[in-house]
Design a protein around this motif. Sequence first.
Motif, PDB file in Angstrom:
ATOM      1  N   ASN A 150      41.318   2.326 124.133  1.00 61.62           N
ATOM      2  CA  ASN A 150      40.431   3.410 124.277  1.00 61.62           C
ATOM      3  C   ASN A 150      39.286   3.275 124.927  1.00 61.62           C
ATOM      4  OD1 ASN A 150      42.515   3.213 122.024  1.00 61.62           O
ATOM      5  ND2 ASN A 150      41.908   5.086 121.296  1.00 61.62           N
ATOM      6  N   PHE A 151      38.579   1.985 124.771  1.00 58.98           N
ATOM      7  CA  PHE A 151      37.278   1.446 125.140  1.00 58.98           C
ATOM      8  C   PHE A 151      37.300   1.087 126.691  1.00 58.98           C
ATOM      9  CE2 PHE A 151      35.916  -0.181 120.657  1.00 58.98           C
ATOM     10  CZ  PHE A 151      36.273   1.119 119.948  1.00 58.98           C
ATOM     11  N   ASP A 152      38.327   0.914 127.240  1.00 57.92           N
ATOM     12  CA  ASP A 152      38.306   0.472 128.325  1.00 57.92           C
ATOM     13  C   ASP A 152      37.441   1.108 129.653  1.00 57.92           C
ATOM     14  OD1 ASP A 152      40.165  -1.231 127.163  1.00 57.92           O
ATOM     15  OD2 ASP A 152      40.712  -1.993 129.062  1.00 57.92           O
ATOM     16  N   SER A 153      37.391   2.730 129.488  1.00 55.52           N
ATOM     17  CA  SER A 153      36.821   3.314 130.369  1.00 55.52           C
ATOM     18  C   SER A 153      35.358   3.579 130.190  1.00 55.52           C
ATOM     19  CB  SER A 153      37.719   4.644 130.714  1.00 55.52           C
ATOM     20  OG  SER A 153      37.707   5.294 129.367  1.00 55.52           O
ATOM     21  N   ASP A 154      34.942   3.017 129.038  1.00 55.85           N
ATOM     22  CA  ASP A 154      33.661   3.338 128.436  1.00 55.85           C
ATOM     23  C   ASP A 154      32.885   1.971 128.259  1.00 55.85           C
ATOM     24  OD1 ASP A 154      31.111   4.057 127.298  1.00 55.85           O
ATOM     25  OD2 ASP A 154      32.084   5.563 126.208  1.00 55.85           O
ATOM     26  N   GLU A 155      31.980   1.589 129.260  1.00 58.72           N
ATOM     27  CA  GLU A 155      31.221   0.295 129.223  1.00 58.72           C
ATOM     28  C   GLU A 155      30.372   0.115 128.113  1.00 58.72           C
ATOM     29  OE1 GLU A 155      30.605  -3.496 130.399  1.00 58.72           O
ATOM     30  OE2 GLU A 155      32.121  -1.953 131.459  1.00 58.72           O
ATOM     31  N   THR A 156      29.941   1.452 127.523  1.00 56.87           N
ATOM     32  CA  THR A 156      29.051   1.353 126.389  1.00 56.87           C
ATOM     33  C   THR A 156      29.978   0.964 125.199  1.00 56.87           C
ATOM     34  OG1 THR A 156      27.654   3.223 127.051  1.00 56.87           O
ATOM     35  CG2 THR A 156      27.496   2.804 124.745  1.00 56.87           C
ATOM     36  N   GLU A 215      46.840  -6.608 131.713  1.00 59.95           N
ATOM     37  CA  GLU A 215      46.856  -5.052 132.367  1.00 59.95           C
ATOM     38  C   GLU A 215      46.206  -4.331 131.700  1.00 59.95           C
ATOM     39  OE1 GLU A 215      50.359  -3.741 135.133  1.00 59.95           O
ATOM     40  OE2 GLU A 215      51.320  -4.816 133.294  1.00 59.95           O
ATOM     41  N   ARG A 216      45.009  -3.581 132.004  1.00 64.64           N
ATOM     42  CA  ARG A 216      44.264  -2.553 131.370  1.00 64.64           C
ATOM     43  C   ARG A 216      44.088  -1.370 132.315  1.00 64.64           C
ATOM     44  NH1 ARG A 216      44.380  -3.901 126.333  1.00 64.64           N
ATOM     45  NH2 ARG A 216      42.400  -2.727 125.829  1.00 64.64           N
ATOM     46  N   LEU A 217      44.543  -0.261 131.846  1.00 65.50           N
ATOM     47  CA  LEU A 217      44.410   1.076 132.421  1.00 65.50           C
ATOM     48  C   LEU A 217      44.961   0.755 133.916  1.00 65.50           C
ATOM     49  CD1 LEU A 217      41.010   2.239 131.044  1.00 65.50           C
ATOM     50  CD2 LEU A 217      43.352   2.777 130.329  1.00 65.50           C
ATOM     51  N   GLY A 218      45.869   0.017 134.050  1.00 64.70           N
ATOM     52  CA  GLY A 218      46.652   0.022 135.506  1.00 64.70           C
ATOM     53  C   GLY A 218      46.187  -1.010 136.323  1.00 64.70           C
ATOM     54  N   GLN A 219      45.000  -1.759 136.017  1.00 60.84           N
ATOM     55  CA  GLN A 219      44.305  -2.887 136.553  1.00 60.84           C
ATOM     56  C   GLN A 219      45.046  -4.188 136.181  1.00 60.84           C
ATOM     57  OE1 GLN A 219      40.082  -3.082 137.072  1.00 60.84           O
ATOM     58  NE2 GLN A 219      40.139  -5.395 136.819  1.00 60.84           N
ATOM     59  N   PHE A 255      39.664  -6.447 111.882  1.00 63.49           N
ATOM     60  CA  PHE A 255      38.705  -6.039 112.916  1.00 63.49           C
ATOM     61  C   PHE A 255      39.324  -4.746 113.347  1.00 63.49           C
ATOM     62  CE2 PHE A 255      38.580 -10.593 113.213  1.00 63.49           C
ATOM     63  CZ  PHE A 255      37.298 -10.837 113.766  1.00 63.49           C
ATOM     64  N   SER A 256      39.593  -3.765 112.522  1.00 65.26           N
ATOM     65  CA  SER A 256      39.973  -2.423 112.547  1.00 65.26           C
ATOM     66  C   SER A 256      39.236  -1.493 113.358  1.00 65.26           C
ATOM     67  CB  SER A 256      40.331  -1.950 111.230  1.00 65.26           C
ATOM     68  OG  SER A 256      41.065  -2.615 110.280  1.00 65.26           O
ATOM     69  N   HIS A 257      37.955  -1.919 113.439  1.00 64.93           N
ATOM     70  CA  HIS A 257      37.152  -0.998 114.103  1.00 64.93           C
ATOM     71  C   HIS A 257      37.080  -1.070 115.673  1.00 64.93           C
ATOM     72  CE1 HIS A 257      34.746  -4.544 112.836  1.00 64.93           C
ATOM     73  NE2 HIS A 257      33.713  -3.969 113.559  1.00 64.93           N
ATOM     74  N   LEU A 258      37.817  -2.423 116.015  1.00 66.06           N
ATOM     75  CA  LEU A 258      37.838  -2.930 117.313  1.00 66.06           C
ATOM     76  C   LEU A 258      39.203  -2.547 117.963  1.00 66.06           C
ATOM     77  CD1 LEU A 258      35.614  -6.021 117.338  1.00 66.06           C
ATOM     78  CD2 LEU A 258      34.931  -3.515 117.704  1.00 66.06           C
ATOM     79  N   TYR A 259      39.952  -1.825 117.464  1.00 63.95           N
ATOM     80  CA  TYR A 259      41.237  -1.552 117.899  1.00 63.95           C
ATOM     81  C   TYR A 259      41.299  -0.928 119.195  1.00 63.95           C
ATOM     82  CZ  TYR A 259      45.825   0.910 118.188  1.00 63.95           C
ATOM     83  OH  TYR A 259      47.113   1.560 118.797  1.00 63.95           O
ATOM     84  N   GLY A 260      40.391  -0.148 119.590  1.00 60.77           N
ATOM     85  CA  GLY A 260      40.363   0.548 121.095  1.00 60.77           C
ATOM     86  C   GLY A 260      40.081  -0.700 121.970  1.00 60.77           C
ATOM     87  N   LEU A 261      39.589  -1.963 121.838  1.00 58.88           N
ATOM     88  CA  LEU A 261      39.687  -2.918 122.386  1.00 58.88           C
ATOM     89  C   LEU A 261      40.774  -3.563 122.713  1.00 58.88           C
ATOM     90  CD1 LEU A 261      37.592  -4.730 124.229  1.00 58.88           C
ATOM     91  CD2 LEU A 261      37.119  -6.082 122.170  1.00 58.88           C
TER      92      LEU A 261
END
Length: 760
Positions: free
Chosen positions: A614-620, A704-708, A603-609
């Motif tokens: 990386n993906f946490d701040s972008d709902e898209t 924890e994600r981005l401090g949450q 699932f390499s393309h989902l590393y940002g999850l």
Amino acid sequence: MKKIIKALFLKQRDNKYAKIVTGYNNKAKEKDYSMKEQDLRLEYQQAARNWEEVLPLGNGSLGAMVWGGAEKEIIGLNQETLWSGYVRDKNDPAVLNYLPEVRRLLLAEKYEEAQQMTEKHLLGEYGESYLPFGNLVLTFPNQTTQKYTRSLDLATAIAKVESGQDQDKLTREYFVSYLHDALFIQITGQQFQCAIAFESKLNPQVRYTPNKIQITGQCPEHVDPNYIPTRPESFIQGTKGQHYTGEIAIYTTDGQVEVMDNQLFVTKASTLVLQVSLIRPAKNTKEQTYEAIKQEHMADYQALFATVAIGFGQKVALPTDQRLARLKAGAQDPSLYALYFQYGRYLLIASSREGSLPANLQGIWSWEVRAPWSSNWTTNINLPMNYWLAQTCHLEACLPPYFDWLKKLVVEGKKTARINYGMQGFVAHHNVDYWMNTNPVGRPFDQKVGETGSAMWAMWPMGGLWLSQELFRHYQYHLDEKFLKETAYPILKEACLFILDWLVEIDGTYHSLPSTSPENRFQVTKDSPPCAVTKDSALDLQLIEELFINFTKTCQILKLNDSLLQSITQVQARLAKVQIGQKGQILEWDKEFIESEPGHRHFSHLYGLFPGENFDSDETLITASKVSLEERLNGEFAHHTTGWSCAWIINFYSILQDKTNTGKYLKKMLVDSTLDNLWGVHPPFQIDANFGGTAGIANALVNERLGQLNLLPALPDFLPNGYVKGLRLTGKRTIDLSWEDGKLTAYQIHLEEKNESMRI
């Protein structure tokens, strides 16, 4: 002293929290990590029938695998430094001559030609293999299997075998001491006999003397990976391999000992203690009783293990293999998941202690001369996954081997960057062996070109980036600026230097090429051949982005005006972006190619999850990740019984706070991807599944994600009641929490006033 922030959950219909009370709570200073009520025992009513049913023991460096036969006991032995090969530079300056042409072909979209040139000219020789030391064989004449039990106590890291009854009862106890760097075996009974022998596929010289077996030998100078067809060059003994020694000593006995028929024969004994040391001599055992050594071992081990306690309900009073079989048949056993969680923590302690090498593909337990995947360090998911649990599950003491090894990897990786690519910084590709070769592999020993198709795993120069990401994460948990300055900053800078040289500017945008998405392939059309090499895989771009962010934050914290920051700022703003396809999915490559293997295990393309953020701040991107997961999990080849792949899915859904799918794949992990001794299976055994699975359970309870901070974000329905104590949070904090009927009932967050981080 620890400052306690305590919050109690009011059992009200609206599920609102009580007011948080801040202050000192003297009663909470010493947290109760009692292990009596936990499910911490693996138990069996028969000996292991194959290597993947053994009970593993270890101290980070020395590994033992206990079969537990009543009449004939086999203990497989491993030592982390026992590898084929020798110091040899596998870098190739000729690579530099062909890299521009590969890039030209890719920009012309001649993917097949670019891959052929990559495999012919850019790849280097495969790495070497981790080797089994051999087997300690104990024979007990006429011993029976009556009232037989074989067990491993995770609370003490002690294995035990009991067989026979009354006067024929024999009890064996095994542990590997970190403090003494030796395996100890105590055998007790009434007037028993025991033959002690050693066997090995490496053909060492074995010398039997009164009270001792001495072993000397030389490793082969080359062993092929097991996935290369057997040929004359698969095993080359030669004369260049490293020399090794070992010793099996009778530490104490009240029996009579004699040497006969290439074995030590003990008779008329009521107690026998063996001490086994491999490569390095045993330490600190002079004039100590077995019981004193055992107590020291337990105290040392429990200082690490007892930092986290967990419970999901009452233990089912059955042997572990029967519990697993019941689960597969549809029965409920919540406590088995708690046992699995703690087993993952146990395995990391046993295979990664300060002064050792990091845990490899099998931890430290390997049984074949041509081990599965050479039992090496695979960087494109497996080695990073081995340490996903280290921070959250309070095993930061297991991280020094990883960081120390990474420092050495940088030294070798700078050579590869310079020689192969003419670039600054350090690079590492998808496989690393004991000799720290960082070249792209794919070429069999004594061959001049890489194997056809090998580019899809071998041509991946992002290993150093992925491995480096744990550095800033460690700082986030421990706020140790000394570590950040002396360890993290220099490595992150070398990784940035390489990437800045690696990226290619085209029309104002920076691209990574050649680029692959680990072990996966695409097709341009339905009729075109599968190919792996292109530009700008989603994984490349996410790793590069995260590296730049971590390095920039590091410099900000340390107040460093590094000269690279200006270049990073310029490149980062114009770095190629992860693309979203027509179905709303994350594209794995730079174009919407046809996947050759829909449902691929990576699932390499989902590393940002996950493990990235990386993906946490972008709902898209979060929405696109959900689409990609569903697409991958429903793909034609999607069986996902590969243990580590299933573990990754558990973590994805925990981060997405999807308790239904978290539970689905957590259960699937145990039902489809777990052996009777609870090892994860690829197949065969591969330890990253255990480590990734344990991390997944932790993330389902707290993440924890981005401090949450999210409490019980993905608690499966089949774990309705439970507690956990001691999970790590960022900022030098730990958390305890409990729940009933799937609802949080209480939690405590403990803040450390003093930085007590370990030496790095």
